[in-house]
Design a protein around this motif. Structure first.
Motif, PDB file in Angstrom:
ATOM      1  N   ILE A 133      -9.547   2.509   4.046  1.00  0.00           N
ATOM      2  CA  ILE A 133      -8.061   2.973   3.199  1.00  0.00           C
ATOM      3  C   ILE A 133      -6.833   2.461   3.309  1.00  0.00           C
ATOM      4  CG2 ILE A 133      -5.804   4.868   4.388  1.00  0.00           C
ATOM      5  CD1 ILE A 133      -9.050   6.358   5.578  1.00  0.00           C
ATOM      6  N   GLU A 134      -6.331   1.110   4.416  1.00  0.00           N
ATOM      7  CA  GLU A 134      -5.306   0.315   4.096  1.00  0.00           C
ATOM      8  C   GLU A 134      -5.416  -0.312   3.137  1.00  0.00           C
ATOM      9  OE1 GLU A 134      -3.362  -3.392   7.042  1.00  0.00           O
ATOM     10  OE2 GLU A 134      -5.953  -2.900   6.927  1.00  0.00           O
ATOM     11  N   PHE A 139     -10.786  11.647  -9.982  1.00  0.00           N
ATOM     12  CA  PHE A 139     -11.941  10.631  -9.250  1.00  0.00           C
ATOM     13  C   PHE A 139     -11.872   9.857  -8.721  1.00  0.00           C
ATOM     14  CE2 PHE A 139     -12.948  15.461 -11.904  1.00  0.00           C
ATOM     15  CZ  PHE A 139     -13.150  15.733 -10.654  1.00  0.00           C
ATOM     16  N   GLY A 140     -11.188   8.983  -8.926  1.00  0.00           N
ATOM     17  CA  GLY A 140     -10.975   7.277  -8.599  1.00  0.00           C
ATOM     18  C   GLY A 140     -10.024   7.636  -7.032  1.00  0.00           C
ATOM     19  N   LEU A 141      -9.286   7.278  -6.944  1.00  0.00           N
ATOM     20  CA  LEU A 141      -8.203   7.061  -5.450  1.00  0.00           C
ATOM     21  C   LEU A 141      -8.147   8.295  -5.128  1.00  0.00           C
ATOM     22  CD1 LEU A 141      -7.856   4.072  -4.450  1.00  0.00           C
ATOM     23  CD2 LEU A 141      -5.166   4.054  -5.560  1.00  0.00           C
ATOM     24  N   THR A 142      -7.866   8.672  -5.032  1.00  0.00           N
ATOM     25  CA  THR A 142      -7.816  10.749  -4.629  1.00  0.00           C
ATOM     26  C   THR A 142      -9.089  10.837  -3.722  1.00  0.00           C
ATOM     27  OG1 THR A 142      -6.087  11.038  -6.481  1.00  0.00           O
ATOM     28  CG2 THR A 142      -7.347  12.847  -4.379  1.00  0.00           C
ATOM     29  N   ASN A 143      -9.833  10.918  -4.587  1.00  0.00           N
ATOM     30  CA  ASN A 143     -11.504  10.963  -3.855  1.00  0.00           C
ATOM     31  C   ASN A 143     -11.308  10.020  -2.650  1.00  0.00           C
ATOM     32  OD1 ASN A 143     -13.540  12.699  -3.325  1.00  0.00           O
ATOM     33  ND2 ASN A 143     -14.901  10.788  -4.569  1.00  0.00           N
ATOM     34  N   GLN A 144     -11.686   8.474  -3.744  1.00  0.00           N
ATOM     35  CA  GLN A 144     -11.673   7.784  -2.097  1.00  0.00           C
ATOM     36  C   GLN A 144     -11.095   7.829  -0.615  1.00  0.00           C
ATOM     37  OE1 GLN A 144     -14.424   6.452  -3.277  1.00  0.00           O
ATOM     38  NE2 GLN A 144     -14.131   4.199  -3.551  1.00  0.00           N
ATOM     39  N   ARG A 187      -9.397  10.409   0.257  1.00  0.00           N
ATOM     40  CA  ARG A 187      -9.781  11.803   1.266  1.00  0.00           C
ATOM     41  C   ARG A 187     -10.644  11.449   1.999  1.00  0.00           C
ATOM     42  NH1 ARG A 187      -7.470  16.674  -3.018  1.00  0.00           N
ATOM     43  NH2 ARG A 187      -5.152  16.660  -2.256  1.00  0.00           N
ATOM     44  N   ARG A 188     -11.973  11.156   1.268  1.00  0.00           N
ATOM     45  CA  ARG A 188     -13.419  10.672   2.148  1.00  0.00           C
ATOM     46  C   ARG A 188     -13.312   9.986   2.915  1.00  0.00           C
ATOM     47  NH1 ARG A 188     -17.658  12.424  -1.431  1.00  0.00           N
ATOM     48  NH2 ARG A 188     -19.070   9.654  -0.418  1.00  0.00           N
ATOM     49  N   CYS A 221      -5.330  11.983   8.028  1.00  0.00           N
ATOM     50  CA  CYS A 221      -6.175  12.740   7.494  1.00  0.00           C
ATOM     51  C   CYS A 221      -5.550  14.141   6.540  1.00  0.00           C
ATOM     52  CB  CYS A 221      -7.090  13.732   7.812  1.00  0.00           C
ATOM     53  SG  CYS A 221      -8.631  14.417   6.657  1.00  0.00           S
ATOM     54  N   SER A 222      -4.946  14.489   7.277  1.00  0.00           N
ATOM     55  CA  SER A 222      -4.014  15.897   6.580  1.00  0.00           C
ATOM     56  C   SER A 222      -2.790  14.710   6.207  1.00  0.00           C
ATOM     57  CB  SER A 222      -3.382  16.358   8.013  1.00  0.00           C
ATOM     58  OG  SER A 222      -4.733  17.462   7.812  1.00  0.00           O
ATOM     59  N   GLU A 223      -1.992  14.004   6.124  1.00  0.00           N
ATOM     60  CA  GLU A 223      -1.284  13.345   5.408  1.00  0.00           C
ATOM     61  C   GLU A 223      -2.086  12.712   4.017  1.00  0.00           C
ATOM     62  OE1 GLU A 223       1.073  10.393   8.081  1.00  0.00           O
ATOM     63  OE2 GLU A 223       0.147  10.680   9.673  1.00  0.00           O
TER      64      GLU A 223
END
Length: 116
Positions: A76-77, A33-38, A40-41, A17-19
């Protein structure tokens, strides 16, 4: 009941998760609010579901939470492949993240199979 803090899959997924947070901090601002948020969540979901499942009274319930964990891992993959397609991560980053994620998937699947 299992002590989630003692589980290697929880420790590895927390580190993973930290990575994800580190790598997504380099994504374009337009992806906040797109791929970054997805990503991370979904990455937070993995250790969170392991922890929540470990508190359940039955192994069947815990196994259900591990199945949700696996779903997040495959999410995530897919998102990492899309991030690579878009040029947000390079091949080496993708390879390293994929290797770490695959390890978590294998460990989770194996552990889940012992709960039956």
């Amino acid at each position: 009941m299992h002590r989630f803090k003692d589980l290697e899959i929880w420790k590895r997924s927390r580190s993973f998760c930290s990575e994800i947070y580190s790598i997504t901090s380099k994504f374009p601002e337009s992806e906040k609010f797109g791929l970054t948020n997805q990503l991370r969540r979904a990455s937070v979901s993995i250790p969170s579901n392991i922890a929540e499942g470990s508190s359940r009274q039955s192994n069947k319930d815990f196994a259900r939470f591990l199945q949700i964990t696996l779903g997040s891992a495959y999410e995530i993959e897919t998102q990492l492949l899309i991030a690579s397609d878009l040029g947000f991560i390079n091949n080496e980053e993708l390879k390293e993240l994929s290797k770490n994620l695959e390890s978590i998937i294998k460990m989770t699947s194996k552990f889940k199979s012992t709960l039956k």
